[in-house]
Design a protein around this motif. Structure first.
Motif, PDB file in Angstrom:
ATOM      1  N   SER A  56      -1.057  -5.844  13.261  1.00 36.98           N
ATOM      2  CA  SER A  56       0.220  -6.469  13.584  1.00 36.98           C
ATOM      3  C   SER A  56       1.300  -6.026  12.614  1.00 36.98           C
ATOM      4  O   SER A  56       1.043  -5.755  11.449  1.00 36.98           O
ATOM      5  CB  SER A  56       0.071  -7.989  13.512  1.00 36.98           C
ATOM      6  OG  SER A  56       1.320  -8.615  13.608  1.00 36.98           O
ATOM      7  N   ARG A  98      -3.723 -14.004  18.112  1.00 35.69           N
ATOM      8  CA  ARG A  98      -3.172 -12.891  18.893  1.00 35.69           C
ATOM      9  C   ARG A  98      -1.842 -13.277  19.522  1.00 35.69           C
ATOM     10  O   ARG A  98      -0.923 -12.459  19.586  1.00 35.69           O
ATOM     11  CB  ARG A  98      -4.173 -12.443  19.952  1.00 35.69           C
ATOM     12  CG  ARG A  98      -4.033 -10.994  20.259  1.00 35.69           C
ATOM     13  CD  ARG A  98      -5.143 -10.375  21.027  1.00 35.69           C
ATOM     14  NE  ARG A  98      -5.721 -11.207  22.038  1.00 35.69           N
ATOM     15  CZ  ARG A  98      -7.035 -11.271  22.274  1.00 35.69           C
ATOM     16  NH1 ARG A  98      -7.868 -10.571  21.572  1.00 35.69           N
ATOM     17  NH2 ARG A  98      -7.491 -12.040  23.225  1.00 35.69           N
ATOM     18  N   ILE A 102       0.662 -10.776  17.873  1.00 29.24           N
ATOM     19  CA  ILE A 102       0.763  -9.603  18.752  1.00 29.24           C
ATOM     20  C   ILE A 102       1.805  -9.803  19.843  1.00 29.24           C
ATOM     21  O   ILE A 102       2.616  -8.924  20.100  1.00 29.24           O
ATOM     22  CB  ILE A 102      -0.613  -9.263  19.386  1.00 29.24           C
ATOM     23  CG1 ILE A 102      -1.688  -9.063  18.319  1.00 29.24           C
ATOM     24  CG2 ILE A 102      -0.493  -8.064  20.310  1.00 29.24           C
ATOM     25  CD1 ILE A 102      -1.500  -7.868  17.421  1.00 29.24           C
ATOM     26  N   LYS A 152       4.068  -7.124  25.596  1.00 24.22           N
ATOM     27  CA  LYS A 152       4.342  -7.958  24.421  1.00 24.22           C
ATOM     28  C   LYS A 152       5.191  -9.171  24.763  1.00 24.22           C
ATOM     29  O   LYS A 152       5.026 -10.231  24.217  1.00 24.22           O
ATOM     30  CB  LYS A 152       5.028  -7.127  23.345  1.00 24.22           C
ATOM     31  CG  LYS A 152       4.088  -6.134  22.736  1.00 24.22           C
ATOM     32  CD  LYS A 152       4.538  -5.812  21.349  1.00 24.22           C
ATOM     33  CE  LYS A 152       3.584  -4.891  20.697  1.00 24.22           C
ATOM     34  NZ  LYS A 152       2.311  -5.478  20.404  1.00 24.22           N
TER      35      LYS A 152
END
Length: 185
Positions: A56, A98, A102, A152
């Motif tokens: 990340s 995550r 992310i 994303k």
């Protein structure tokens, strides 16, 4: 840092499955099977969380994430009545990490939650079909590797790629020009 790829995730899945199987075999000689599986789930969760944070770009909150993992593991060991709840607790932790490190949007996080559920289903299917820990771990982490195909952010807004300093510098120069106009007349 470049984005993680599916191939990288597949390689990580293979390493995690092999390491998990070897570790289970070694620990199962000295610990009961339930304790060994809980320890294995915790260690694999830590390793995968470390991988996610390493890949990340986000740098804030890493110590807090590690502390949260420790709290999750200890709480799970002490309070989770079954191995299934313990696994769900760690999968939820992976999903949260995550989603925070992310993904940039709620829809991406929801898609990631669905991927986490699919990963659990794949691992359960592999366990039922083969009874193999290696295949269960491989299916779980291989399915997890698909997180790279989730956009994303699905918010519809463009995510700014310029650093915050550039935005500050532009605002500072605009303020300087406005101040100069006010002073000069």
């Amino acid at each position: 840092m470049k984005q993680p790829t599916f191939l990288e995730g597949a390689l990580l899945a293979l390493v995690a499955a092999l390491a998990g199987t070897v570790l289970f075999s070694a620990l199962n000689l000295i610990l009961p099977a339930d304790t060994t599986l809980r320890l294995l789930v915790s260690l694999l969760s830590l390793a995968y969380t470390g991988y996610l944070m390493f890949r990340s770009r986000e740098r804030l909150g890493r110590i807090t994430a590690l502390g949260s993992w420790i709290l999750t593991s200890i709480t799970g060991f002490l309070l989770a009545p079954s191995l299934l709840i313990f696994v769900l607790l760690h999968c939820g932790f992976i999903w949260i990490i995550r989603s925070l490190y992310i993904h940039n949007g709620v829809l991406a996080a929801i898609a990631d939650l669905a991927l986490t559920a699919l990963s659990l289903a794949a691992a359960v299917w592999a366990t039922v079909q083969s009874g193999s820990l290696l295949l269960s771990l491989w299916c779980f982490f291989l399915t997890q590797a698909l997180f790279v195909v989730i956009p994303k952010s699905w918010s519809g807004k463009q995510v700014r790629s310029e650093p915050a300093e550039a935005g500050f510098e532009q605002a500072y120069q605009t303020a300087q020009r406005a101040l100069s106009k006010l002073v000069s007349g």
